[in-house]
Scaffold this motif. Structure first.
Motif, PDB file in Angstrom:
ATOM      1  N   SER A  49      58.299  25.141  18.643  1.00  0.00           N
ATOM      2  CA  SER A  49      59.205  24.952  20.008  1.00  0.00           C
ATOM      3  C   SER A  49      60.790  24.891  19.571  1.00  0.00           C
ATOM      4  CB  SER A  49      59.457  23.976  20.912  1.00  0.00           C
ATOM      5  OG  SER A  49      59.194  22.118  20.271  1.00  0.00           O
ATOM      6  N   GLY A  50      61.733  25.556  20.034  1.00  0.00           N
ATOM      7  CA  GLY A  50      62.354  25.493  20.301  1.00  0.00           C
ATOM      8  C   GLY A  50      63.326  26.159  19.190  1.00  0.00           C
ATOM      9  N   ALA A  51      64.680  27.260  19.326  1.00  0.00           N
ATOM     10  CA  ALA A  51      65.549  28.538  18.809  1.00  0.00           C
ATOM     11  C   ALA A  51      66.463  27.644  17.731  1.00  0.00           C
ATOM     12  CB  ALA A  51      66.086  28.817  20.203  1.00  0.00           C
ATOM     13  N   VAL A  52      66.164  28.917  17.505  1.00  0.00           N
ATOM     14  CA  VAL A  52      67.131  29.410  15.943  1.00  0.00           C
ATOM     15  C   VAL A  52      68.463  30.010  16.429  1.00  0.00           C
ATOM     16  CG1 VAL A  52      67.245  29.823  12.935  1.00  0.00           C
ATOM     17  CG2 VAL A  52      65.029  29.389  14.839  1.00  0.00           C
ATOM     18  N   VAL A  53      69.290  29.425  16.205  1.00  0.00           N
ATOM     19  CA  VAL A  53      70.988  30.022  16.310  1.00  0.00           C
ATOM     20  C   VAL A  53      71.439  30.849  15.080  1.00  0.00           C
ATOM     21  CG1 VAL A  53      72.108  29.724  17.164  1.00  0.00           C
ATOM     22  CG2 VAL A  53      71.635  28.516  18.743  1.00  0.00           C
ATOM     23  N   ILE A  54      71.734  31.880  14.834  1.00  0.00           N
ATOM     24  CA  ILE A  54      71.852  32.783  14.139  1.00  0.00           C
ATOM     25  C   ILE A  54      73.374  32.723  13.955  1.00  0.00           C
ATOM     26  CG2 ILE A  54      71.937  33.861  12.159  1.00  0.00           C
ATOM     27  CD1 ILE A  54      68.529  33.513  12.232  1.00  0.00           C
ATOM     28  N   VAL A  55      74.358  32.623  13.334  1.00  0.00           N
ATOM     29  CA  VAL A  55      75.562  33.034  13.320  1.00  0.00           C
ATOM     30  C   VAL A  55      75.835  33.854  12.904  1.00  0.00           C
ATOM     31  CG1 VAL A  55      78.153  32.761  14.275  1.00  0.00           C
ATOM     32  CG2 VAL A  55      76.197  31.205  14.846  1.00  0.00           C
ATOM     33  N   GLU A  56      76.091  35.525  12.587  1.00  0.00           N
ATOM     34  CA  GLU A  56      75.939  36.124  11.367  1.00  0.00           C
ATOM     35  C   GLU A  56      76.834  37.805  11.658  1.00  0.00           C
ATOM     36  OE1 GLU A  56      76.261  38.402   8.556  1.00  0.00           O
ATOM     37  OE2 GLU A  56      74.884  36.456   7.922  1.00  0.00           O
ATOM     38  N   ASP A  57      77.664  37.991  11.417  1.00  0.00           N
ATOM     39  CA  ASP A  57      77.835  39.680  11.814  1.00  0.00           C
ATOM     40  C   ASP A  57      77.702  40.488  11.620  1.00  0.00           C
ATOM     41  OD1 ASP A  57      79.635  38.635   9.652  1.00  0.00           O
ATOM     42  OD2 ASP A  57      81.216  39.769  10.278  1.00  0.00           O
ATOM     43  N   ASP A  58      76.829  40.358  10.604  1.00  0.00           N
ATOM     44  CA  ASP A  58      76.892  41.876   9.752  1.00  0.00           C
ATOM     45  C   ASP A  58      75.629  42.174  10.402  1.00  0.00           C
ATOM     46  OD1 ASP A  58      75.681  43.452   7.093  1.00  0.00           O
ATOM     47  OD2 ASP A  58      77.296  42.383   6.232  1.00  0.00           O
ATOM     48  N   MET A  59      75.023  43.314  10.085  1.00  0.00           N
ATOM     49  CA  MET A  59      73.904  43.933  10.753  1.00  0.00           C
ATOM     50  C   MET A  59      72.801  44.421  10.004  1.00  0.00           C
ATOM     51  SD  MET A  59      71.907  45.132  13.780  1.00  0.00           S
ATOM     52  CE  MET A  59      73.223  44.427  14.988  1.00  0.00           C
ATOM     53  N   ASP A  60      73.774  44.565   8.778  1.00  0.00           N
ATOM     54  CA  ASP A  60      72.605  44.742   7.899  1.00  0.00           C
ATOM     55  C   ASP A  60      71.728  43.833   7.526  1.00  0.00           C
ATOM     56  OD1 ASP A  60      73.129  47.622   7.375  1.00  0.00           O
ATOM     57  OD2 ASP A  60      74.400  47.155   5.794  1.00  0.00           O
ATOM     58  N   ASP A  61      72.438  41.733   7.501  1.00  0.00           N
ATOM     59  CA  ASP A  61      71.879  40.916   7.156  1.00  0.00           C
ATOM     60  C   ASP A  61      71.115  40.406   8.284  1.00  0.00           C
ATOM     61  OD1 ASP A  61      73.574  40.595   4.592  1.00  0.00           O
ATOM     62  OD2 ASP A  61      74.613  39.937   5.344  1.00  0.00           O
ATOM     63  N   ARG A  62      71.509  41.071   9.631  1.00  0.00           N
ATOM     64  CA  ARG A  62      70.857  40.362  11.426  1.00  0.00           C
ATOM     65  C   ARG A  62      69.147  41.548  10.518  1.00  0.00           C
ATOM     66  NH1 ARG A  62      73.506  39.951  16.789  1.00  0.00           N
ATOM     67  NH2 ARG A  62      74.793  38.522  15.432  1.00  0.00           N
ATOM     68  N   ILE A  63      69.210  42.641  10.215  1.00  0.00           N
ATOM     69  CA  ILE A  63      68.354  43.188   9.693  1.00  0.00           C
ATOM     70  C   ILE A  63      66.958  42.813   8.554  1.00  0.00           C
ATOM     71  CG2 ILE A  63      66.834  46.010   9.404  1.00  0.00           C
ATOM     72  CD1 ILE A  63      69.802  46.763  10.783  1.00  0.00           C
ATOM     73  N   PHE A  64      68.256  42.655   7.904  1.00  0.00           N
ATOM     74  CA  PHE A  64      66.788  41.628   6.467  1.00  0.00           C
ATOM     75  C   PHE A  64      66.668  40.295   6.664  1.00  0.00           C
ATOM     76  CE2 PHE A  64      67.587  38.866   2.637  1.00  0.00           C
ATOM     77  CZ  PHE A  64      67.384  40.150   2.088  1.00  0.00           C
ATOM     78  N   LEU A  65      67.277  39.675   7.775  1.00  0.00           N
ATOM     79  CA  LEU A  65      66.966  38.382   8.417  1.00  0.00           C
ATOM     80  C   LEU A  65      65.698  38.651   8.861  1.00  0.00           C
ATOM     81  CD1 LEU A  65      69.610  36.484   8.055  1.00  0.00           C
ATOM     82  CD2 LEU A  65      68.066  35.388   6.544  1.00  0.00           C
ATOM     83  N   SER A  66      65.362  39.278  10.034  1.00  0.00           N
ATOM     84  CA  SER A  66      64.622  39.489  11.126  1.00  0.00           C
ATOM     85  C   SER A  66      63.163  40.240  10.610  1.00  0.00           C
ATOM     86  CB  SER A  66      65.383  40.628  12.325  1.00  0.00           C
ATOM     87  OG  SER A  66      66.176  40.026  12.488  1.00  0.00           O
ATOM     88  N   GLN A  67      63.281  40.759   9.245  1.00  0.00           N
ATOM     89  CA  GLN A  67      61.796  41.235   8.567  1.00  0.00           C
ATOM     90  C   GLN A  67      61.411  40.100   7.733  1.00  0.00           C
ATOM     91  OE1 GLN A  67      60.947  43.886   9.173  1.00  0.00           O
ATOM     92  NE2 GLN A  67      58.979  43.289   7.644  1.00  0.00           N
ATOM     93  N   VAL A  68      62.497  38.823   7.085  1.00  0.00           N
ATOM     94  CA  VAL A  68      62.109  38.104   6.607  1.00  0.00           C
ATOM     95  C   VAL A  68      61.963  36.584   6.946  1.00  0.00           C
ATOM     96  CG1 VAL A  68      62.518  35.966   5.120  1.00  0.00           C
ATOM     97  CG2 VAL A  68      64.083  38.399   4.866  1.00  0.00           C
TER      98      VAL A  68
END
Length: 141
Positions: A4-23
């Protein structure tokens, strides 16, 4: 473990977002991830939401307002401070001064430098999520 509970991520770099999403996908992290590209958007969301937020990850180097300034605003807001949402810096920038400021001038629960290695990042993220899954804290539901 509860997911339960959401994770808030503050990240402006789209490459880092894609990388973390895959992780997150590979470590089977089933929590909802709420992405914000600026601290102002994230802060407004946190101030107004009644949702249970499991964890906040924030970069340090962000446009307009740094992650350090963002965390100071959270700490200065009585409602958000009372929620005791675990806050972790996850940043390319990890100067000793930033680390010192993060731990001595505000309440944070971790500071990690972004790793270029995919497997090391998976291990780091799994460790962080497993830790907060079993840790007792006021925000836990």
């Amino acid at each position: 473990m509860s997911q339960s509970g959401a994770v808030v991520i503050v990240e402006d770099d789209m490459d880092d977002r894609i990388f973390l999403s895959q992780v997150f996908k590979e470590i089977n992290m089933e929590r909802e991830v709420l992405w914000f590209s600026s601290t102002s958007e994230a802060f407004e969301f946190l101030k107004t939401t009644s949702r249970y937020i499991f964890l906040i990850f924030s970069d340090i180097q962000l446009p307009a307002e740094s992650g350090l300034e963002f965390k100071q605003k959270i700490d200065a807001n009585p409602r958000l401070r009372r929620k005791s949402i675990p806050f972790v810096f996850y940043s390319t920038s990890a100067s000793q001064r930033d680390v010192d400021d993060a731990y001595t001038k505000m309440t944070i629960q971790g500071f990690f430098q972004k790793l270029g290695d995919y497997d090391e990042t998976k291990m780091l993220m799994k460790t962080v999520f497993d830790y907060w899954d079993i840790c007792k804290h006021p925000n836990k539901q």
